[in-house]
Design an enzyme around this catalytic site. Structure first.
Site: not given
Ligand code: BES
Ligand code: ZN
Length: 616
Positions: A156, A158, A285-289, A312-313, A316, A335, A390, A398, A568, A570
């Site tokens: 991970q 980012q 939740g997700g990462m837009e690799n 969302h991903e 991106h 975001e 972080d 967002y 996760r 969040k």
């Molecule tokens: N790119 C982000 C995750 C991220 C942001 C990692 C900043 C490190 C630093 C990813 O696209 C994201 O926003 N994930 C959210 C999705 C949700 C908003 C639908 C998540 O993980 O909750």
């Molecule tokens: Zn995002």
């Protein structure tokens, strides 16, 4: 896909545009030691061996060098806990050892690596090993996976963790292409944010290529017991066998999402769009690799109600991966735009009612977040200094970012605003931009063309002031108004009619129950709807959080189990934050945490230790 394109053409266009991109953005990233005004590294060749026993990646990173200043004789890179054994430059048709220096570690930024490159070479190679504690990697033993057969590892990167597994100019102001060779034990599959094979031979030898220039934080790797299932011509799921069918079913709408986004915002420019299911310890939740979004298994809920995360991903691929924030102070450009596009995709596929519920849920999260944030951290163009991005992660970039765009859409009208956005993605394709550059573009292409609709003062208030402007949109949902009516009747002893409720209505209901709800009513709800045992990770989260506030004991075991099996952040950290509020709960939480810790990702560990052991 609506538009097929030629990879070489894109790579070429991107190179030309990247060359034109402004120098100012480069100098502004306080989170990197790179000096892009001296030397850039537009191409990386990785050669890595994945050592599961040593929890290490070992190998070389070879870069093409482009000199931007005549007298540069060093290249500066970012590293974190890397052991560098040797640096070489390509000279006189051979690799020749060169000198390098690792500076003292900086707590947030890691260690600056300075490599001597003389005056002539255009290639540098670094031999290195990562640390078992690398902040950007997680290593899981076979026992920590579902099938117990193979270990698992994933990255991970980012925001600033790529440097913990690659020595790199780790700033999103840089764009680079990459090729990679990755070796794993036979029988395992390695995947990357690149061109993954759909029919891999599991011989432990894999090669990849990412021909479009991307920022370093989008370089990604994972290896484990992975199988592939195709959803359509251009979408497939990679996952451990236990979840592959469920995930492919859950995300069946992905191809339609791609089509809908292309219709609104222009071509999808990354060829395939595949999805990788990570272990439950994945911290996001997700990462837009690019080409391969990394997704938590906690959204495979069996009812397709959490696929806004895929929207969302996917979004991106336009906002973030195509047009990229130049520094972490500009994260809202990634975001906020992505949350906006995500909601538009949801509306386009599933209608206004669902999109509106999701917007309203986001708005409530934002208001909750803002209550505990320092005012200066509610600014879109946030002042970070050298604080770790972080540490200030919140819903502000967002949802406040999204509301700003909703505001502009309302003011200028959807058609005008859509045309503006489509042009924006095109004009800045494969570039990194700062907030200042965005403002200049907005002034010229939207405000000036439609005079007297929105002033620059208003734009500045949105971008540079704390909180929300008084005339900010305040999203509400008719569906939620219905839920609230039902709640009032139910609190007086009536019945709930929930047959038509989706995850959204449940979340709104649980999150808005009065905090003085009686334990009799908690029990009544739980007995009827089995909330403590909900298989939906989001609903369970909302319920368990309330259970902590209410000291609702029947949920204790489930809470423990939840914290032990999901990583996760969040979903986990709001629970620890709530538990930390009373001495007894804090004591219990620390015990659970210590048991859970070996399975948590480094990020989840750092964030939650700050909550549970604030004095350290
Ligand atoms: N790119 C982000 C995750 C991220 C942001 C990692 C900043 C490190 C630093 C990813 O696209 C994201 O926003 N994930 C959210 C999705 C949700 C908003 C639908 C998540 O993980 O909750
Ligand atoms: Zn995002």
């Amino acid at each position: 896909m609506a538009t097929k394109y030629n990879l070489k053409q894109w790579a070429y266009a991107a190179t030309v545009m990247a060359a034109a991109s402004s120098q100012s953005a480069w100098a502004e990233d306080a989170h990197s030691y790179a000096k892009l005004q001296e030397v850039t590294t537009p191409h990386l060749e990785l050669d890595l061996t994945v050592d599961f026993e040593g929890k290490q990646l070992r190998g070389t990173a070879t870069y093409d060098l482009v000199r931007k200043s005549d007298d540069a004789t060093t290249v500066h890179m970012d590293t974190r806990e890397l052991t560098i054994s040797k640096a070489e430059i390509w000279q006189d048709n051979a690799w020749q050892e060169t000198s390098f220096k690792l500076a003292e570690p900086h707590e947030t930024l890691g260690q600056e690596l300075t490599v001597s490159i003389g005056e002539a070479t255009d290639k540098v190679r670094i031999h290195y090993t990562t640390a078992p504690t690398a902040s950007g990697l997680q290593w899981l033993s076979p026992e920590q996976t579902k099938s117990v057969k193979f270990p698992f590892m994933f990255s991970q990167s980012q925001p600033i963790h790529a440097r913990s597994w690659i020595p790199i100019q780790d700033t999103p102001a840089l764009r680079l292409t990459y090729d990679a060779t990755v070796r794993t034990p036979a029988g395992m599959l390695a995947v990357m944010s690149a061109d993954n094979s759909l029919d891999p031979e599991l011989d432990g030898n894999y090669s990849f290529s990412m021909p479009q220039p991307i920022p370093p934080y989008l370089i990604a790797i994972a290896a484990g017991e992975l199988v592939v299932k195709e959803i359509s011509d251009n979408v497939a799921v990679f996952a451990e066998p236990y979840i592959i069918d469920d995930a492919a079913w859950e995300w069946a709408d992905t191809p339609a999402m791609i089509t809908a986004t292309e219709e609104m915002y222009g071509p999808y420019r990354w060829d395939r769009y595949d999805l990788l299911v990570l272990p439950p310890s994945f911290p996001f939740g997700g990462m837009e690799n690019p080409r391969l979004s990394f997704i938590t298994p906690t959204v495979v809920s069996g009812d397709r109600t959490l696929i806004n995360l895929i929207a969302h991903e996917l979004a991106h691929s336009w906002s973030g991966n195509l047009v990229t924030n130049a520094s972490w102070r500009d994260l809202w450009l990634n975001e906020g735009f992505t949350s906006y596009v995500e909601n538009r995709i949801m509306e386009s596929l599933f209608g206004e009612r669902r999109a509106q519920m999701e917007l309203a849920l986001g708005y409530q999260d934002l208001l909750d977040n803002m209550e505990r944030l320092a005012p200066k951290d509610t600014v879109l163009n946030i002042e970070l200094g050298t604080r770790h991005p972080d540490d200030v992660f919140s819903q502000v970039p967002y949802v406040k970012g999204q509301l700003f765009l909703v505001y502009l859409e309302n003011k200028f009208g959807r058609e005008t605003f859509d045309n503006f956005l489509r042009q924006y993605f095109d004009d800045f394709a494969f570039q990194s931009i700062s907030t200042a550059e965005f403002k200049a573009y907005l002034a010229r292409h939207l405000l000036a063309k439609n005079p007297d609709v929105v002033s620059m003062d208003k734009v500045n208030e949105w971008i540079h002031e704390p909180g929300l402007p008084a005339d900010a949109p305040k999203p509400t949902s008719n569906a939620f108004a219905e839920v609230e009516k039902q709640m009032q009747r139910w609190l007086k002893g009536g019945q709930l009619t929930t047959q038509e409720w989706t995850t959204h209505e449940w979340l709104h209901f649980i999150n808005n129950l009065p905090l003085d709800i009686s334990s009799v009513n908690m029990r009544r709800l739980d007995e009827q709807f089995n909330l403590t045992q909900s298989k939906n990770a989001e609903i369970a989260h909302a319920w368990l959080k309330l259970a902590i506030v209410k000291n609702y004991e029947p949920a204790r075991d489930r809470l423990r189990n939840y914290l032990l099996t999901i990583g996760r952040n969040k979903l986990v950290s709001p629970l620890y934050r709530e538990l930390a509020k009373t001495p007894d709960n804090l004591k219990w939480a620390r015990e659970v945490y210590q048991q859970a810790k070996p399975g948590y990702h480094p990020l989840t560990q750092t964030v939650n230790e700050a909550l549970l052991y604030p004095e350290q």
